[in-house]
Design an enzyme around this catalytic site. Structure first.
Site, PDB file in Angstrom:
ATOM      1  N   ARG A  15       0.843  -1.223   0.000  1.00 32.44           N
ATOM      2  CA  ARG A  15       0.000   0.000   0.000  1.00 32.44           C
ATOM      3  C   ARG A  15       0.870   1.263   0.000  1.00 32.44           C
ATOM      4  NH1 ARG A  15      -0.482   4.666   2.815  1.00 32.44           N
ATOM      5  NH2 ARG A  15      -0.071   3.515   4.734  1.00 32.44           N
ATOM      6  N   HIS A 209       8.802   7.229   8.176  1.00 34.72           N
ATOM      7  CA  HIS A 209       9.389   7.411   6.848  1.00 34.72           C
ATOM      8  C   HIS A 209      10.842   7.833   7.080  1.00 34.72           C
ATOM      9  CE1 HIS A 209       5.926   6.888   4.118  1.00 34.72           C
ATOM     10  NE2 HIS A 209       5.265   7.045   5.249  1.00 34.72           N
ATOM     11  N   CYS A 240       3.791   9.578   0.743  1.00 41.30           N
ATOM     12  CA  CYS A 240       2.434  10.074   0.557  1.00 41.30           C
ATOM     13  C   CYS A 240       2.453  11.159  -0.516  1.00 41.30           C
ATOM     14  CB  CYS A 240       1.906  10.635   1.877  1.00 41.30           C
ATOM     15  SG  CYS A 240       0.325  11.476   1.706  1.00 41.30           S
TER      16      CYS A 240
HETATM   17  P1  HMG Z   1     -13.693  13.892  -1.909  1.00 41.57           P
HETATM   18  O1  HMG Z   1     -13.555  14.251  -3.344  1.00 41.57           O
HETATM   19  O2  HMG Z   1     -13.758  14.989  -0.896  1.00 41.57           O
HETATM   20  O3  HMG Z   1     -14.906  12.872  -1.713  1.00 41.57           O
HETATM   21  O4  HMG Z   1     -12.479  12.943  -1.552  1.00 41.57           O
HETATM   22  P2  HMG Z   1     -16.452  13.104  -1.582  1.00 41.57           P
HETATM   23  O5  HMG Z   1     -16.878  12.384  -0.358  1.00 41.57           O
HETATM   24  O6  HMG Z   1     -16.800  14.559  -1.742  1.00 41.57           O
HETATM   25  O7  HMG Z   1     -17.008  12.294  -2.849  1.00 41.57           O
HETATM   26  C1  HMG Z   1     -16.756  12.731  -4.197  1.00 41.57           C
HETATM   27  C2  HMG Z   1     -17.010  11.566  -5.164  1.00 41.57           C
HETATM   28  O8  HMG Z   1     -16.037  10.562  -4.939  1.00 41.57           O
HETATM   29  C3  HMG Z   1     -18.358  10.880  -4.976  1.00 41.57           C
HETATM   30  O9  HMG Z   1     -18.769  10.410  -6.270  1.00 41.57           O
HETATM   31  C4  HMG Z   1     -18.037   9.683  -4.124  1.00 41.57           C
HETATM   32  O10 HMG Z   1     -18.922   8.592  -4.278  1.00 41.57           O
HETATM   33  C5  HMG Z   1     -16.671   9.313  -4.631  1.00 41.57           C
HETATM   34  P3  HMG Z   1     -19.987  11.122  -7.045  1.00 41.57           P
HETATM   35  O11 HMG Z   1     -21.151  11.008  -6.099  1.00 41.57           O
HETATM   36  O12 HMG Z   1     -19.536  12.544  -7.231  1.00 41.57           O
HETATM   37  O13 HMG Z   1     -20.064  10.313  -8.297  1.00 41.57           O
HETATM   38  N1  HMG Z   1     -15.890   8.636  -3.591  1.00 41.57           N
HETATM   39  C6  HMG Z   1     -15.301   7.449  -3.709  1.00 41.57           C
HETATM   40  N2  HMG Z   1     -15.184   6.579  -4.729  1.00 41.57           N
HETATM   41  C7  HMG Z   1     -14.495   5.440  -4.504  1.00 41.57           C
HETATM   42  N3  HMG Z   1     -13.916   5.142  -3.324  1.00 41.57           N
HETATM   43  C8  HMG Z   1     -13.995   5.978  -2.282  1.00 41.57           C
HETATM   44  C9  HMG Z   1     -14.695   7.196  -2.471  1.00 41.57           C
HETATM   45  N4  HMG Z   1     -14.949   8.230  -1.651  1.00 41.57           N
HETATM   46  C10 HMG Z   1     -15.680   9.103  -2.339  1.00 41.57           C
HETATM   47  N5  HMG Z   1     -13.426   5.671  -1.119  1.00 41.57           N
HETATM   48  C11 HMG Z   1     -11.407  11.243  -0.252  1.00 41.57           C
HETATM   49  C12 HMG Z   1     -12.293  12.468  -0.225  1.00 41.57           C
HETATM   50  C13 HMG Z   1     -10.992  10.929   1.176  1.00 41.57           C
HETATM   51  C14 HMG Z   1     -12.156  10.083  -0.850  1.00 41.57           C
HETATM   52  C15 HMG Z   1     -10.152  11.590  -1.120  1.00 41.57           C
HETATM   53  O14 HMG Z   1      -9.579  12.753  -0.630  1.00 41.57           O
HETATM   54  C16 HMG Z   1      -9.126  10.490  -1.111  1.00 41.57           C
HETATM   55  O15 HMG Z   1      -9.361   9.425  -1.651  1.00 41.57           O
HETATM   56  N6  HMG Z   1      -7.932  10.741  -0.497  1.00 41.57           N
HETATM   57  C17 HMG Z   1      -6.920   9.736  -0.351  1.00 41.57           C
HETATM   58  C18 HMG Z   1      -5.560  10.316  -0.247  1.00 41.57           C
HETATM   59  C19 HMG Z   1      -4.580   9.200   0.005  1.00 41.57           C
HETATM   60  O16 HMG Z   1      -4.832   8.041  -0.243  1.00 41.57           O
HETATM   61  N7  HMG Z   1      -3.372   9.584   0.510  1.00 41.57           N
HETATM   62  C20 HMG Z   1      -2.335   8.645   0.795  1.00 41.57           C
HETATM   63  C21 HMG Z   1      -2.639   7.736   1.945  1.00 41.57           C
HETATM   64  S1  HMG Z   1      -2.365   8.464   3.532  1.00 41.57           S
HETATM   65  C22 HMG Z   1      -0.696   8.157   3.861  1.00 41.57           C
HETATM   66  O17 HMG Z   1       0.023   7.724   2.993  1.00 41.57           O
HETATM   67  C23 HMG Z   1      -0.167   8.382   5.252  1.00 41.57           C
HETATM   68  C24 HMG Z   1       0.065   7.080   6.033  1.00 41.57           C
HETATM   69  O18 HMG Z   1       0.947   6.220   5.338  1.00 41.57           O
HETATM   70  C25 HMG Z   1       0.650   7.396   7.418  1.00 41.57           C
HETATM   71  C26 HMG Z   1       1.849   8.348   7.354  1.00 41.57           C
HETATM   72  O19 HMG Z   1       2.812   8.070   6.620  1.00 41.57           O
HETATM   73  O20 HMG Z   1       1.788   9.356   8.049  1.00 41.57           O
HETATM   74  C27 HMG Z   1      -1.252   6.328   6.249  1.00 41.57           C
HETATM   75 MG    MG Z   2       3.089   6.414   5.316  1.00 35.39          MG
END
Ligand code: HMG
Ligand code: MG
Length: 303
Positions: A15, A209, A240
């Site tokens: 992931r 990290h 990220c």
């Molecule tokens: P958004 O655009 O604000 O979502 O994104 P929304 O709730 O306003 O929905 C907009 C549209 O997206 C809707 O569709 C939803 O159904 C759809 P419409 O009705 O317009 O057709 N939608 C989805 N579709 C599929 N799967 C879903 C989903 N959610 C909404 N889950 C959201 C908000 C959180 C979804 C977006 O910002 C996002 O996906 N962000 C992810 C960012 C990410 O993955 N970053 C990396 C991971 S975090 C990390 O790496 C840190 C970590 O490792 C720890 C560390 O290192 O510190 C964990």
């Molecule tokens: Mg991370």
């Protein structure tokens, strides 16, 4: 040194390791990678992420990956879940643990998941409730626990605020993420001594990290303070995309070297992790950054 006899390594390579990689990795290759990791003695693998596919295109095939992997009984298969929609998608294929995530810093939270910290709490609560109803355990990630790419140093009080809210929701464990790898042992000590009087060390994991090469020192400091769970990614992959300056996780095989040499039991076999790392190195078409992989490459050059 006061150190544990045993620790748990939580593999986040499939992931966190892949989410920021530009080269498209085939679903079948992700499946093969996870199958190799499943045979290495690891008890925990974060397989993919059910975030919006537009935000993380590399992991758009999360459901296919989960449907195709060969699951081992003693391995917990987890996935990152941002909201109820993500959980619904994950439940169709089955996961053991849902990992919700948010940030201690307001601006990273906004950049990463498009919401303020206060707006995020109800979204995650819905996921935690629904995940528990479906018999899953839940992990809560807190990002930017030491530093944020937009706000700089983050005070332990801010981390505590989010940690309290996540534990109140019912998460089983919190993983504290130094997302951009800025922390040093004194800061990790300040953070953990602030948190540990409130939650036992068994409820916390560390997610370092290694942007500045200090992750291993931070792991040792965390162990001295009683932490026994560490996230890592094979080959030192990771980062990220919504945190400028974020680079790879501490490498699983480098942590493993540390634990093996210190006689701290993990149950993980170095050779098998290196096999998995070599496999994904070949698919990514670039040398992986871990020290152990570097040593392996030197050995191969000599023969
Ligand atoms: P958004 O655009 O604000 O979502 O994104 P929304 O709730 O306003 O929905 C907009 C549209 O997206 C809707 O569709 C939803 O159904 C759809 P419409 O009705 O317009 O057709 N939608 C989805 N579709 C599929 N799967 C879903 C989903 N959610 C909404 N889950 C959201 C908000 C959180 C979804 C977006 O910002 C996002 O996906 N962000 C992810 C960012 C990410 O993955 N970053 C990396 C991971 S975090 C990390 O790496 C840190 C970590 O490792 C720890 C560390 O290192 O510190 C964990
Ligand atoms: Mg991370």
């Amino acid at each position: 040194m006061h150190l544990p006899k045993q620790v748990v390594l939580k593999e986040v390579g499939p992931r966190d390791g892949l989410q920021n990689e530009k080269a498209t990795i085939l679903t079948t290759d992700k499946v093969e990678l996870i199958n190799l990791l499943s045979m290495s003695g690891l008890s925990y693998i974060e397989v993919s992420s059910f975030v919006h596919p537009k935000w993380i295109p590399q992991l758009a095939d999360a459901a296919e990956v989960l449907a195709q992997i060969k699951r081992q009984q003693d391995v917990t298969y987890a996935a990152l879940i941002p909201n109820k929609r993500g959980l619904e998608r994950a439940l169709t294929v089955g996961i053991d643990e849902a990992s919700v995530f948010m940030s201690a810093s307001e601006s990273h939270n906004k950049n990463n998941i498009n919401k303020s910290i206060d707006e995020t709490f109800p979204v995650l609560l819905e996921v935690v409730d629904e995940a528990k109803r479906n018999g899953l355990t839940v992990r809560g990630y807190i990002s930017t626990v030491v530093g944020c790419p937009y706000e700089g140093y983050i005070a332990p009080e801010k981390v505590r605020h989010v940690a309290d809210a996540l534990f109140d929701m019912g998460v089983d464990e919190i993983s504290l993420g130094d997302t951009i790898g800025v922390g040093v042992p004194t800061q990790i000590e300040a953070l953990l001594t602030h948190l540990l009087p409130h939650y036992g060390p068994e409820r916390l994991a560390m997610h370092f990290h290694d942007t500045r090469g200090i992750a291993i020192a931070n792991v040792v400091k965390s162990m001295e303070l009683g932490i026994t769970k560490f996230d890592s990614a094979l080959g030192g992959l990771g980062g990220c995309p919504y945190a400028k300056g974020a680079s790879g996780n501490v490498a699983t095989e480098d942590l493993l070297y540390l634990f093996d040499e210190m006689n701290i039991h993990t149950g993980v076999q170095m050779e098998k992790v290196l096999t998995a790392a070599s496999f994904i190195e070949q698919k990514l078409g670039k040398p992986l950054a871990s020290k152990q992989m570097e040593i392996q490459r030197h050995k191969e050059d000599e023969t």
